[in-house]
Design an enzyme around this catalytic site. Structure first.
Site, PDB file in Angstrom:
ATOM      1  N   ASP A 118      43.546  56.197  27.125  1.00 38.92           N
ATOM      2  CA  ASP A 118      43.523  57.075  28.308  1.00 38.92           C
ATOM      3  C   ASP A 118      44.808  57.902  28.269  1.00 38.92           C
ATOM      4  OD1 ASP A 118      42.956  58.184  30.803  1.00 38.92           O
ATOM      5  OD2 ASP A 118      43.412  56.383  31.963  1.00 38.92           O
TER       6      ASP A 118
ATOM      7  N   HIS B 247      39.905  51.315  38.216  1.00 38.42           N
ATOM      8  CA  HIS B 247      38.845  52.341  38.136  1.00 38.42           C
ATOM      9  C   HIS B 247      37.534  51.650  37.737  1.00 38.42           C
ATOM     10  CE1 HIS B 247      36.917  56.081  37.952  1.00 38.42           C
ATOM     11  NE2 HIS B 247      37.477  56.640  36.894  1.00 38.42           N
TER      12      HIS B 247
HETATM   13  N1  NVA Z   1      44.298  56.906  34.388  1.00 41.61           N
HETATM   14  C1  NVA Z   1      43.746  58.177  34.758  1.00 41.61           C
HETATM   15  C2  NVA Z   1      42.248  58.106  34.802  1.00 41.61           C
HETATM   16  C3  NVA Z   1      41.568  59.393  35.168  1.00 41.61           C
HETATM   17  C4  NVA Z   1      40.071  59.271  35.247  1.00 41.61           C
HETATM   18  C5  NVA Z   1      44.300  58.599  36.104  1.00 41.61           C
HETATM   19  O1  NVA Z   1      44.428  57.743  36.990  1.00 41.61           O
HETATM   20  O2  NVA Z   1      44.636  59.762  36.259  1.00 41.61           O
HETATM   21  N1   CP Z   2      36.825  59.634  34.235  1.00 42.62           N
HETATM   22  C1   CP Z   2      36.930  60.151  35.465  1.00 42.62           C
HETATM   23  O1   CP Z   2      36.979  59.446  36.471  1.00 42.62           O
HETATM   24  O2   CP Z   2      36.932  61.513  35.501  1.00 42.62           O
HETATM   25  P1   CP Z   2      37.243  62.447  36.761  1.00 42.62           P
HETATM   26  O3   CP Z   2      38.701  62.286  37.082  1.00 42.62           O
HETATM   27  O4   CP Z   2      36.901  63.822  36.271  1.00 42.62           O
HETATM   28  O5   CP Z   2      36.390  62.016  37.911  1.00 42.62           O
END
Ligand code: NVA
Ligand code: CP
Length: 301
Positions: free
Chosen positions: A219, A131
Site C-alpha cells: 500500500d 480498512h
Molecule cells: N492506507 C491508505 C489506504 C487507502 C485506501 C490510506 O489510509 O490512505
Molecule cells: N481502496 C480504497 O479504499 O480506495 P478509495 O480510497 O478510492 O475508496
C-alpha cells in the site's frame, strides 16, 4: 441479537467471512448475467466521508442502487459534523432516518462511538486503524484466482498501516500465515502482533520476506492524513518497493494485490500493475460485489 455493525473484520465469524466471499462471487456472476436483484428496495444508506475516496464511494453508491436502494453522500464539509456537532447526536439523528450508515474517518473511536448511538448497522469504510471492506474484496480476489487461502502464506510489504492491521485480522479469521516486512518504526498495531504471534512474522528484508509466499500485497507509504510526512517517508521506505523482480522470489503461482490508489515509482515499480501476477483490478472491482454481499448480510438476512 442487537444491531450488527461491521467496524472490523472481527465483527464476522470465520464462517460468516467465508460465506460473504462465496456470496460476493455469486452476486458478481448475477450482475455479469444481467440479473436484476433488488432486495434493498426502499432502503437508504448514508455515506459519511471525512477523507477522499474513489473506489469506496463508487462501489457503495452503485451497489446500493443495484440492490434497489439509495445511497446518500455526506461530506463532513457540508454537514454539521464538520462544524463540531457531536458524533453521538449525529448518530442518533442520521440513524433514525436511514437503514445503514457507512463512515470513512480518521480516529477509529469515531466509528465505535457512532455505532454505539446508532439504531442501524454501521460500516467502517476506513479509519486510521482498519480498512475491513477492502479485505473482503481482497479475499474474494484471491479466492476467485487461487481458491481457499487457508494454510497459505501472504506477505505485506511496506507500512504497517490500517490495511496491514486488517490483513492480520483476515489471517486469523481465514487461517493463513502472514509475513509483515516494514522499516523499523512502521510496524502494525503492537497488540495485534502479540495476539497473533503464532501466525504473523515480522521481517525487515523484503527479499527474505517474500520467500515461500503465495500472495504479495502493499500500500502507499503515506496514508490519508499523513501528507506532510510523505517526503520523509519516501526515504524511510527506500528498498521496500514491490516489483516483478521481487515477485520472482515468491512462489511461482503467487498473486499481487494493492488496495489502490497506487504510487508507481514508490511502493510499486512502474510495471507492477501490468504484470500478469497482478490481480489488482479484479480486486478493485470486487469492492462492489463484496460490499453488496455485506449489505445483504447486514440488512436482509
Ligand atoms: N492506507 C491508505 C489506504 C487507502 C485506501 C490510506 O489510509 O490512505
Ligand atoms: N481502496 C480504497 O479504499 O480506495 P478509495 O480510497 O478510492 O475508496
Amino acid at each position: 441479537m442487537g444491531t450488527r455493525h461491521f467496524l472490523t473484520l472481527n465483527d464476522l465469524t470465520p464462517d460468516e467471512f467465508k460465506q460473504l466471499i462465496v456470496r460476493a462471487g455469486e452476486l458478481k456472476q448475477m450482475r455479469n448475467a444481467g440479473e436484476v436483484y433488488e432486495p434493498l428496495q426502499n432502503h437508504v444508506m448514508a455515506m459519511i466521508f471525512e477523507k477522499a475516496s474513489t473506489r469506496t464511494r463508487v462501489s457503495f453508491e452503485a451497489g446500493m442502487a443495484q440492490l434497489g436502494g439509495h445511497a446518500m453522500f455526506l461530506s463532513s464539509r457540508d454537514t454539521q459534523l464538520g462544524r463540531g456537532e457531536p458524533i453521538e447526536d449525529s448518530a442518533r439523528v442520521i440513524s433514525s432516518m436511514v437503514d445503514v450508515v457507512m463512515i470513512r474517518t480518521f480516529e477509529h473511536a469515531t466509528v465505535e462511538t457512532f455505532a454505539r448511538y446508532s439504531r442501524v448497522p454501521v460500516i467502517n469504510a476506513l479509519t486510521d486503524d482498519y480498512h475491513p471492506c477492502q479485505l473482503l474484496a481482497d479475499m474474494q480476489a484471491y479466492h476467485e484466482h487461487r481458491g481457499s487461502i487457508q494454510g497459505k502464506t501472504a506477505v505485506w510489504i511496506g507500512d504497517g498501516n490500517n490495511m496491514c492491521n486488517s490483513w492480520i485480522n483476515a489471517a486469523a479469521l481465514l487461517d493463513f500465515r502472514l509475513h509483515i516486512c516494514c522499516p523499523e518504526g512502521f510496524e502494525p498495531m503492537q497488540s495485534l502482533l502479540e495476539q497473533h504471534a503464532d501466525r504473523v512474522r515480522l521481517f525487515r528484508d523484503p527479499e527474505e520476506a517474500v520467500k515461500g509466499t503465495d500472495l504479495v500485497s502493499t500500500d502507499v507509504w503515506a496514508s490519508m492524513g499523513q501528507e506532510e510526512e510523505a517526503k520523509a517517508r519516501e526515504k524511510q521506505f527506500t528498498g521496500f518497493q514491490v516489483s516483478p523482480a521481487l515477485m520472482d522470489l515468491a512462489n511461482p503461482d503467487a498473486v499481487f494485490l494493492h488496495c489502490l490508489p497506487a504510487h508507481r515509482g514508490e511502493e510499486i515499480s512502474e510495471d507492477m500493475l501490468d504484470d500478469p501476477r497482478s490481480i489488482v483490478f479484479d480486486e478493485a472491482e470486487n469492492r462492489l460485489h463484496a460490499q453488496k454481499a455485506l449489505l445483504e448480510f447486514l440488512l436482509v438476512n
